[in-house]
Design an enzyme around this catalytic site. Sequence first.
Site: not given
Ligand code: 13P
Length: 260
Positions: A9-11, A97, A99, A169, A175, A215, A236-237
């Site tokens: 997920n590149w956000k 998600h 977010e 999640e 994050g 994470s 994510g990251g």
């Molecule tokens: P991180 O891997 O950066 O914690 O993000 C997880 C995420 O929200 C994937 O959708």
Amino acid sequence: MRTRLIVGNWKMNKTASEAATFVDELRQHLSKVPSDVELVVAPPFTALESVGRVLGSESFIQLGAQNLFWEPKGAYTGEISAPMLKDLGCRHVILGHSERRTLFGERGDRIRKKLQAAFAHGIRPILCIGESLEQREAGSTDDVLAQQLHESLAGFSSETLESLTVAYEPIWAIGTGRSATTEQAVAAHQTIRAVLSATASPVIAERTRILYGGSVTTQNIASLLSSEQVDGALIGGACLEVSSFATIISLASTTRSIGV
Ligand code: 13P
């Protein structure tokens, strides 16, 4: 046996041209096509076309979106519909998600309508659920997960739910560099599977892939995947760098679960 699924997920990261370069490099970096792991990248809407063009329709890397709006078309300024995503070659969509829930006010009924649109247009939804730190500390993780599943999945037939993926999640792990432990992830996945069994069917519960997200890194992926309760990861990251994403993919392909 559920095939493992790794989703990046590149956000809100990477322009269309950066994204195209990234997937090109990722393909080259993966020394062999992983036959036992499904792989999805979910770039921002603006990069879907460029990434899709680089990948082509037969690529082992599949295209996913990060959201959609439930109406197929119309006067909905700024929104993107399921048919638009389908036309760009999207086979998956991340929905609910945290977010989206916390920053954009998405709740059960909206997420349900989005799921409905994804199912109706043959796009496989990845439904994200998870508890806040406060909820975990209050001991209500299981109730929160059950409620999020119930409000999003109410009314769908077992047949429809066959294309569902769930991502656990925990909000406190996203994050923050503080992943859930493997034991915490396994316990949550067992709860999710039990709720799916009761609300959809035991067969659906057995077939549905449940991913862990929050994470995930090259350091903890092998441990998280060591249980057969964890069918993959939503990242994510660590998916924004070619080398760490490629390492996670190859670890997902080579590590075996221990049947817990
Ligand atoms: P991180 O891997 O950066 O914690 O993000 C997880 C995420 O929200 C994937 O959708």
